[in-house]
Design a protein around this motif. Structure first.
Motif, PDB file in Angstrom:
ATOM      1  N   LEU A 156      34.043 -46.055   4.348  1.00  0.00           N
ATOM      2  CA  LEU A 156      35.196 -45.190   4.647  1.00  0.00           C
ATOM      3  C   LEU A 156      36.171 -45.138   3.475  1.00  0.00           C
ATOM      4  CD1 LEU A 156      35.862 -46.058   8.384  1.00  0.00           C
ATOM      5  CD2 LEU A 156      34.951 -43.919   7.462  1.00  0.00           C
ATOM      6  N   PHE A 160      41.176 -37.708   9.415  1.00  0.00           N
ATOM      7  CA  PHE A 160      39.887 -38.394   9.385  1.00  0.00           C
ATOM      8  C   PHE A 160      40.035 -39.912   9.474  1.00  0.00           C
ATOM      9  CE2 PHE A 160      36.138 -40.117   7.124  1.00  0.00           C
ATOM     10  CZ  PHE A 160      35.161 -39.614   7.957  1.00  0.00           C
ATOM     11  N   ILE A 161      41.008 -40.454   8.741  1.00  0.00           N
ATOM     12  CA  ILE A 161      41.198 -41.910   8.664  1.00  0.00           C
ATOM     13  C   ILE A 161      42.476 -42.298   9.396  1.00  0.00           C
ATOM     14  CG2 ILE A 161      41.633 -43.845   7.090  1.00  0.00           C
ATOM     15  CD1 ILE A 161      38.910 -42.869   6.555  1.00  0.00           C
ATOM     16  N   VAL A 210      38.026 -44.742  11.405  1.00  0.00           N
ATOM     17  CA  VAL A 210      38.142 -43.305  11.625  1.00  0.00           C
ATOM     18  C   VAL A 210      39.168 -43.070  12.720  1.00  0.00           C
ATOM     19  CG1 VAL A 210      35.819 -42.680  10.860  1.00  0.00           C
ATOM     20  CG2 VAL A 210      36.192 -43.309  13.244  1.00  0.00           C
ATOM     21  N   PHE A 265      29.468 -38.229  11.069  1.00  0.00           N
ATOM     22  CA  PHE A 265      30.811 -38.242  11.644  1.00  0.00           C
ATOM     23  C   PHE A 265      30.998 -36.893  12.354  1.00  0.00           C
ATOM     24  CE2 PHE A 265      30.917 -40.928   7.898  1.00  0.00           C
ATOM     25  CZ  PHE A 265      31.585 -42.057   8.334  1.00  0.00           C
TER      26      PHE A 265
END
Length: 101
Positions: A42, A57-58, A63, A94
């Protein structure tokens, strides 16, 4: 020292829009002291692939909630989530389940 890994990283369900609309990425992760895990992947994705709006996204070191993660077509929750150690030729998908309405 862990050897470099070739991994397929794929984004779907709208998540690909954060990556210039590119769904599939064949990436080579460089060799490093520690084995590659999803947590390190990640960080690598954020530095090397993510083009815009990382907050979509993060979240923290994982996530964002609402993004499904499949490793070799299996739910990452069955495989140890962030601690899963990547293997050469793994596929990590993802999928965003967050959609506007």
């Amino acid at each position: 020292m862990a050897a470099p890994l070739s991994v397929e990283v794929e984004f779907g369900g709208g998540a690909e829009l954060l990556f210039d609309g590119v769904k599939k990425h064949q990436v080579t992760l460089p060799g490093q002291e520690e084995p590659w895990d999803i947590r390190n992947l990640l960080i690598w994705i954020k530095k090397n692939l993510l083009k815009e709006r990382p907050e979509l996204f993060i979240q923290g070191d994982s996530v964002r909630p609402g993004i499904l993660v499949l490793i070799n077509d299996a739910d990452w929750e069955l495989l140890g989530e962030l601690d899963y150690q990547l293997q050469d030729q793994d596929s990590v998908l993802f999928i965003s389940t967050l959609h506007g309405g």
